[in-house]
Design a protein around this motif. Structure first.
Motif, short mmCIF file in Angstrom:
data_model
loop_
_atom_site.label_atom_id
_atom_site.label_comp_id
_atom_site.label_asym_id
_atom_site.label_seq_id
_atom_site.Cartn_x
_atom_site.Cartn_y
_atom_site.Cartn_z
N LYS A 653 5.94 -7.08 1.94
CA LYS A 653 5.84 -6.75 3.37
C LYS A 653 4.93 -5.54 3.57
O LYS A 653 4.84 -4.67 2.72
CB LYS A 653 7.23 -6.43 3.92
N GLY A 654 4.29 -5.52 4.73
CA GLY A 654 3.53 -4.34 5.12
C GLY A 654 2.10 -4.37 4.62
O GLY A 654 1.65 -5.29 3.94
N ALA A 655 1.38 -3.32 4.99
CA ALA A 655 -0.05 -3.25 4.70
C ALA A 655 -0.34 -3.20 3.22
O ALA A 655 -1.35 -3.71 2.76
CB ALA A 655 -0.66 -2.04 5.40
N ASP A 656 0.53 -2.54 2.46
CA ASP A 656 0.27 -2.43 1.02
C ASP A 656 1.22 -3.25 0.17
O ASP A 656 0.92 -3.61 -0.95
CB ASP A 656 0.30 -0.97 0.57
N GLY A 657 2.41 -3.55 0.70
CA GLY A 657 3.34 -4.40 -0.02
C GLY A 657 3.98 -3.76 -1.23
O GLY A 657 4.49 -4.46 -2.10
N LEU A 658 3.97 -2.46 -1.32
CA LEU A 658 4.54 -1.78 -2.48
C LEU A 658 5.25 -0.52 -2.02
O LEU A 658 4.77 0.20 -1.15
CB LEU A 658 3.42 -1.42 -3.48
N ASN A 659 6.39 -0.24 -2.62
CA ASN A 659 7.20 0.93 -2.24
C ASN A 659 6.64 2.20 -2.89
O ASN A 659 7.31 2.87 -3.68
CB ASN A 659 8.65 0.70 -2.66
N PRO A 661 4.93 6.04 -3.25
CA PRO A 661 5.23 7.36 -2.65
C PRO A 661 4.13 7.91 -1.76
O PRO A 661 4.29 8.99 -1.20
CB PRO A 661 5.43 8.26 -3.89
N SER A 662 3.02 7.21 -1.65
CA SER A 662 1.95 7.63 -0.75
C SER A 662 1.54 6.44 0.10
O SER A 662 1.89 5.29 -0.20
CB SER A 662 0.76 8.18 -1.54
N ILE A 663 0.77 6.70 1.17
CA ILE A 663 0.37 5.65 2.11
C ILE A 663 -1.13 5.74 2.35
O ILE A 663 -1.66 6.81 2.66
CB ILE A 663 1.13 5.80 3.44
N HIS A 664 -1.81 4.61 2.21
CA HIS A 664 -3.26 4.56 2.40
C HIS A 664 -3.60 3.31 3.19
O HIS A 664 -3.26 2.19 2.79
CB HIS A 664 -3.98 4.53 1.04
N LEU A 756 -3.18 8.64 4.35
CA LEU A 756 -4.64 8.66 4.47
C LEU A 756 -5.12 7.38 5.14
O LEU A 756 -4.72 6.28 4.76
CB LEU A 756 -5.29 8.79 3.09
N VAL A 757 -5.97 7.54 6.15
CA VAL A 757 -6.67 6.42 6.76
C VAL A 757 -8.15 6.59 6.44
O VAL A 757 -8.71 7.67 6.63
CB VAL A 757 -6.46 6.38 8.28
N SER A 758 -8.76 5.54 5.92
CA SER A 758 -10.17 5.64 5.55
C SER A 758 -10.92 4.38 5.93
O SER A 758 -10.34 3.31 6.07
CB SER A 758 -10.31 5.89 4.04
#
Length: 765
Positions: A653-659, A661-664, A756-758
């Protein structure tokens, strides 16, 4: 007569007034002073002259012989060369710049210093330890082997290896064997390139250096010819070390690396440390990713260096999300090698110069002046091969524009070399002869001085340590995002990429994961090579100073073993999460810094009790790979099993699909709109009940919403899930990054995740 009496009375009054003023000034002067220790290294052969030498150098700095005598407190002259004196700050600074002075520091209640890096990141020698469990920790180093005779691997007071250990200690040329500290040593040369001389012994120094950084015992008085003197130690001095030699003179082959992973996992190690990198590949074809995944299945965390391809973006290596990828940062110790010109001007340079000058001044020339008139090719000003006349160079210090003369000038019998570098940073390198690097501006000053006189002279001082602002990311440390050549299906070409065919992965993971000290690190070395390894260098050392993400990696490996000694049942992902979320933000954090420094600077003490962790199980990694476009056959190659398939695991689920500790979040190249949803689950690893509140830091143009923004836990190991929604627009300027953070906090813990949004496109020029 009357006039002369008046003058006499006036003179007496003036004298009394001046005496009184002098007394007042002396009291005020003494009040301004504080006690410093001036350390000058080893004793000279003539010990009788030490006291006079102390007095002379102190008099020069203070400028008054009587005040100098009054200021000096004591001369140390039985075991080492130093003195104590009451100084003003500017006098202390002047002394620190004097030839022969290694360091000047205030008199405080001091603790034994490490190679400086462990103290700098808040892990002093007396840090709380769980010794019983720590002594059962086994840290594996996949590297160039090990020098077993180093004091850093002394096993005094250590019991036998833990029962779980199943490894071996191989024999070989120049290898004296293992002990209860170095419990295993194997080598892998499956290609047979080395032949009968193959041995687990370290002939390069790299493996010994990394092993002692991770788990070496405390060795007092370690230094490189008196430079960076202190107590060298690893993060877990009670832990055991297992060395797996996979790198030889011809490099590190995949077959050997994978064989070492295979052996280490079976041997029962707890952490695998690999300071090796290579070009990005599909995880299913990457031996590092494959070996680390097998370690993951056995509960073993693999920590890897991120590479030395910085400061360019897209150079990060070892990017599998089950690997902990490490960037290199500076510490607050700078290694300074100064140049004094015959004009009296002092210029500060950077290098590791172990040589003490034998003369007050040496003749100084430049590459241009020493040109070989019979060789019409090349740039003599840059001291290129063949461009210099040996007769014009011999016995002189040579100034070269650029940084390439170090391989040329010493071979011509020069007394030393000064090189200018426009991009001079804080990284110090050892040279075969006295030498230093100076800035381009200072190089111009040296050149002007040479051209202004017929008898230019200079002297290069021995390197000394000074304080500097830190930490910052090292210039050489590789940066994200993942820039994979020939990777999986979901890729796009990058304009301006200088290494075609270069492809950009869709992975929504910030890498590197963490930063750790990797600049000017003092650690153990081998006696089977010289300090520089260069021809003509005869210096054999027990400890050497090296820089690289190779040096940063074992800091994190050791820290991981330290955390595991308190949390032996934690998964590799849990340990990784604890280290990432408790890290410290770097002092200097430019826009998009997360792609250089990851979550921040390593903070081992805090990682033992992080409060919350982001755990990841094996199936979640498989689900992530499916989302990234990997096929069942690729997953089978990676995991070594066909039981995992994208049809049989839950969809990520979600944009990265992995739990993670950081978000990109990566925004499409033709779209400035920001829209991403991330799902996360945290586990309470604290004691008792607790309530965590979300605190968001968000830049202009980015909205970060956390739902729910309060998490309540009633017991340990309880899980709570939340959603992070990102919305906004990329700024209409040539900046491709928006940096924010999410902090979960209760009354005791701070659990921080960078956000981080890039843009997908980066200008590589």
């Amino acid at each position: 007569m009357k006039t002369s009496n008046t003058l006499l009375i006036f003179a007496l009054c003036a004298t009394l007034c001046l005496d009184r003023i002098a007394g007042f000034n002396k009291a005020y002067d003494d009040h301004e002073r504080q006690t410093y220790i001036v350390y000058m290294g080893e004793l000279p052969l003539d010990r009788k002259s030490v006291t006079n030498a102390h007095h002379n150098i102190l008099s020069e700095a203070i400028g008054d012989e009587m005040v100098a005598r009054r200021s000096k407190i004591y001369s140390y002259k039985r075991s080492f060369n130093a003195f104590a004196a009451r100084l003003k700050p500017h006098e202390a600074k002047l002394l620190s710049e004097k030839e022969g002075v290694i360091s000047v520091f205030p008199n405080k209640v001091l603790k034994l210093m490490t190679t400086r890096s462990w103290d700098f990141i808040g892990m002093p020698q007396n840090v709380k330890r769980n010794i019983g469990v720590e002594s059962d920790m086994i840290v594996a180093l996949l590297d160039t082997g090990i020098w077993p005779e180093s004091p850093s691997f002394n096993d005094s007071g250590m019991g036998p290896p833990p029962r779980k250990w199943k490894g071996t200690c191989a024999t070989g040329r120049n290898f004296t064997g293992c002990n209860n500290k170095l419990i295993g040593a194997q080598y892998f040369d499956l290609g047979g390139s080395v032949g009968p001389d193959a041995s687990p012994v370290d002939t390069e120094g790299h493996g010994t250096h990394t092993a002692s950084t991770a788990g070496g015992v405390a060795v007092e008085g370690a230094s490189l010819y008196g430079i960076a003197k202190g107590t060298a130690r690893g993060a877990v001095p009670s832990a055991r070390i297992a060395s797996y030699k996979v790198c030889w003179g011809n490099g590190c082959q995949d077959i050997d690396l994978l064989a070492a992973f295979d052996a280490a996992i079976a041997d029962g190690v707890d952490v695998i440390s690999v300071s090796i990198g290579g070009a990005g590949r599909s995880f299913s074809k990457d031996t590092m990713a494959i070996g680390a995944f097998h370690g993951l299945k056995k509960g073993i965390l693999t920590v890897c260096s991120g590479g030395n391809g910085g400061p360019y973006p897209g150079t990060i290596q070892n990017v599998a999300p089950w690997i902990m990828t490490v960037a290199a940062t500076t510490i607050d110790r700078k290694l300074v090698t100064s140049v004094k010109l015959g004009s009296g001007e002092n210029i500060t340079g950077i290098s590791i110069n172990t040589y003490v000058p034998k003369k007050i001044l040496y003749p100084l020339t430049s590459g241009e002046e020493a040109r070989n008139s019979s060789f019409p090719y090349g740039e003599a000003s840059e001291c290129e091969q063949g461009t210099l006349d040996r007769v014009k160079v011999k016995g002189k210090i040579v100034y070269c524009q650029g940084s390439g003369g170090d391989s040329v000038v010493p071979q011509l019998g020069a007394a030393g070399i000064i090189m200018s570098d426009e991009d001079l940073d804080d990284i110090a390198y050892a040279l075969t002869r006295p030498g230093t690097y100076v800035s381009g501006e200072d190089g111009t000053r040296i050149s002007k001085y040479i051209n202004s006189t017929r008898s230019a002279q200079a002297v290069i001082s021995k390197t000394k340590s000074t304080k500097m602002a830190a930490p910052t990311v090292a210039s050489f440390s590789s940066r994200g995002p993942q820039n994979l050549c020939g990777n999986i299906l979901k890729v796009r070409s990058i304009p301006h990429c200088k290494m075609p065919p270069c492809l950009f992965a869709d992975s929504e993971i910030i890498q590197p994961d963490i930063s750790a000290p990797g600049v000017n690190i003092l650690a153990a070395y081998t006696k089977l090579t010289t300090l520089t390894g260069e021809e003509g260098d005869a210096r054999l050392v027990k400890y050497n100073i090296l820089s690289g993400t190779s040096m940063a990696c074992p800091h994190v490996s050791g820290a991981a073993a330290y955390v595991k000694s308190f949390r032996p049942n934690w998964s590799p992902a849990a340990i990784k999460s604890a280290i990432m979320t408790t890290s410290k933000r770097l002092k200097i954090t430019p826009i998009g810094a997360e792609l250089a420094s990851g979550s921040g600077q390593l903070n081992p003490k805090a990682a033992v009790n992080p409060g919350l962790i982001y755990d990841i199980n094996l199936v979640s990694y498989i689900s992530f790979l499916c989302k990234e476009g990997y096929q069942d056959k690729d997953i089978a190659l990676l995991t070594g099993s066909r039981k995992y398939s994208c049809s049989s695991v839950p969809q990520a689920k979600g944009a990265d699909g992995l739990n993670y500790p950081s978000i990109h979040l990566q925004v499409k190249e033709d779209d400035s709109d920001i829209a991403g949803v991330f799902y996360r689950t945290v586990t309470n690893v604290g004691t008792g009940s607790s309530t965590y509140k979300a605190k968001v830091t968000s830049p202009d143009g980015l909205s970060i919403k956390v739902t729910p923004n309060v998490l309540t836990f009633t017991r340990p190991n309880q899980k709570r899930s939340f959603k992070v929604t990102l919305e906004g627009k990329l700024p209409a300027i040539e900046s491709w990054f928006l940096s924010g953070s999410l902090l979960w906090t209760d009354s005791k813990h701070k659990v921080r995740s960078p956000i981080l949004v890039s843009s997908e496109i980066f200008d590589y020029d």
